[in-house]
Motif scaffolding. Sequence first.
Motif, PDB file in Angstrom:
ATOM      1  N   SER A 103       0.597  -0.742   0.176  1.00  0.00           N
ATOM      2  CA  SER A 103       0.084   0.311   0.251  1.00  0.00           C
ATOM      3  C   SER A 103       1.108   1.417  -0.589  1.00  0.00           C
ATOM      4  O   SER A 103       0.413   1.795  -0.899  1.00  0.00           O
ATOM      5  CB  SER A 103      -1.065   0.088   1.039  1.00  0.00           C
ATOM      6  OG  SER A 103      -1.727  -0.491   1.292  1.00  0.00           O
ATOM      7  N   ARG A 131      -9.109   1.070  -2.828  1.00  0.00           N
ATOM      8  CA  ARG A 131      -8.488   1.789  -1.876  1.00  0.00           C
ATOM      9  C   ARG A 131      -7.560   2.696  -3.195  1.00  0.00           C
ATOM     10  O   ARG A 131      -7.198   3.666  -2.454  1.00  0.00           O
ATOM     11  CB  ARG A 131      -7.145   0.512  -1.141  1.00  0.00           C
ATOM     12  CG  ARG A 131      -6.115   0.991  -0.680  1.00  0.00           C
ATOM     13  CD  ARG A 131      -5.357  -0.369  -0.228  1.00  0.00           C
ATOM     14  NE  ARG A 131      -6.056  -0.370   1.047  1.00  0.00           N
ATOM     15  CZ  ARG A 131      -5.842  -1.537   1.562  1.00  0.00           C
ATOM     16  NH1 ARG A 131      -3.826  -2.216   1.712  1.00  0.00           N
ATOM     17  NH2 ARG A 131      -6.433  -2.295   2.908  1.00  0.00           N
ATOM     18  N   GLY A 176      -4.626  -8.291 -10.835  1.00  0.00           N
ATOM     19  CA  GLY A 176      -5.518 -10.040 -10.262  1.00  0.00           C
ATOM     20  C   GLY A 176      -5.671  -8.465  -8.763  1.00  0.00           C
ATOM     21  O   GLY A 176      -4.983  -8.506  -8.061  1.00  0.00           O
TER      22      GLY A 176
HETATM   23  C1  LIG Z   1      -2.532  -7.624  -1.057  1.00  0.00           C
HETATM   24  C2  LIG Z   1      -2.456  -6.341  -1.414  1.00  0.00           C
HETATM   25  C3  LIG Z   1      -2.144  -5.540  -1.027  1.00  0.00           C
HETATM   26  C4  LIG Z   1      -1.534  -4.752  -0.424  1.00  0.00           C
HETATM   27  O1  LIG Z   1      -0.508  -4.840   0.139  1.00  0.00           O
HETATM   28  P1  LIG Z   1      -0.305  -4.576   1.193  1.00  0.00           P
HETATM   29  O2  LIG Z   1       1.078  -5.392   1.884  1.00  0.00           O
HETATM   30  O3  LIG Z   1      -1.047  -5.203   2.327  1.00  0.00           O
HETATM   31  O4  LIG Z   1      -0.072  -3.205   2.286  1.00  0.00           O
HETATM   32  C5  LIG Z   1      -3.160  -4.417  -2.143  1.00  0.00           C
HETATM   33  N1  LIG Z   1      -3.310  -4.680  -3.809  1.00  0.00           N
HETATM   34  C6  LIG Z   1      -3.764  -6.563  -4.233  1.00  0.00           C
HETATM   35  C7  LIG Z   1      -3.231  -6.771  -5.134  1.00  0.00           C
HETATM   36  C8  LIG Z   1      -3.083  -6.698  -2.939  1.00  0.00           C
HETATM   37  O5  LIG Z   1      -2.464  -8.532  -3.264  1.00  0.00           O
END
Ligand SMILES: *Cc1c(COP(=O)(O)O)cnc(C)c1O
Length: 423
Positions: A103, A131, A176
């Motif tokens: 993130s 997000r 994905g």
């Molecule tokens: C896991 C994930 C995130 C967020 O990653 P974090 O390391 O938890 O912040 C964002 N996008 C996708 C597609 C994810 O699988």
Amino acid sequence: MPTRPLRSAEETADTASSTDHSTLVFSPPPAVRLLSDILPDDPLLMMGAGPVPIPDVVAHANSVVINHLGTTMSTIISQVKQMAGYVFQTRSEWVLGVAGPGSAAMEMAICNLVSADSKVLCVVNGFFSARMAEMSRRLGADVITYEVEGNQAASAEAVERAIAQHHPDVLTIVQGETSNTVFNRELPAIARAAKKHGCLVVVDAVCTLSTMPLQMDDWQIDAVITGGQKGLSSIPGVSLIAFSNAAWERINQRKTPNTHWVLDAKLAENFWHKGSYHYTAPVSGVLALHEALRLVCAETLPVRFARHSRSSFALQNGIEAMGLRLFAPPSSRLNSVVGIVVPDGLSNTEICAHISNRYRVEISGSFGLPIVRIGQMGEQCRVHNLFRTLHALGSTMRDLGAKVDMPASMSTLEYSLQTNPAI
Ligand SMILES: *Cc1c(COP(=O)(O)O)cnc(C)c1O
């Protein structure tokens, strides 16, 4: 030899009252359990939606601390950038790392390319793609969301219509969508359409990078983000981002300073390109990432992609042969994270708790969806992990009262692997 006489004890006490703690009242330290008492003796097999198991060389690198500046670190950073360029399939030199989760890389992409006067079109398939819209909104941008319903992949035609209607400066999309296991298979066409309309394309490849093709240059993507703890099989907390030349130019032409100091790409350039200070890099995590990337390069992308699809298809076949249903339809099904519909009468919380407590395998629930998810990223895609996980899943369902055909499931897994040999 001291050049001045040493101070007497009284003088020291007089002048350094700050070191005399005898008058301070301290609250007592907390009584805690030893880490070894908290962690399981028998490590859990991490088969959820991340973090994933890490190879020994990655774990070892993660235990080393070196100076965050200097020639040793510069050599390592240079190699991390070269290897990341291969994994992103880009010749752009604007590859940077970031201390933080996936993130943080996402926010770095958004806050450098989006400002209050931007218009952003966000293709939203689920939790993570939403997000990027939220981050854009917080920057005060004009955000239009294009919501894709029903576990479908975004259609290139429909997204192009939205682009033509709204003329966004930036388009965000996930390759994905980990939350509902949807794969945006038309990403290349969507990126092409966006470029045709002069719009920058930001792609979240957190769960997909190094598990399936992503051709940053060929597909004309302007920013790709990933985390450490998924496809790359490194530790959580150090992430990667690559900007195209067009994106970098847009950053250089910003009229307002980036409101996020830590994530400012021009400041990050100091460390990632000029060997100087921005903030103290997460040294050990960068070393771990170096090793994870080196393993990807040694395996090569085509071999790695074949390992992932072979493993994921075999798992999917085994799950269906058991009598369970996969959540996403084949046309939009993601291979990196497999979503399984929870059988009637069970809940994903009880399934995840039981498979962890009884079989020492961790899998994931989901954000409000009636599914459980099994990861197929990096080290999760090893044959021995498949057998243990599928057996644990079937046994859990049976223990909890669901009707499953275990022999059919396990033999289908074996059959699928045999008929699709490793390359
Ligand atoms: C896991 C994930 C995130 C967020 O990653 P974090 O390391 O938890 O912040 C964002 N996008 C996708 C597609 C994810 O699988």
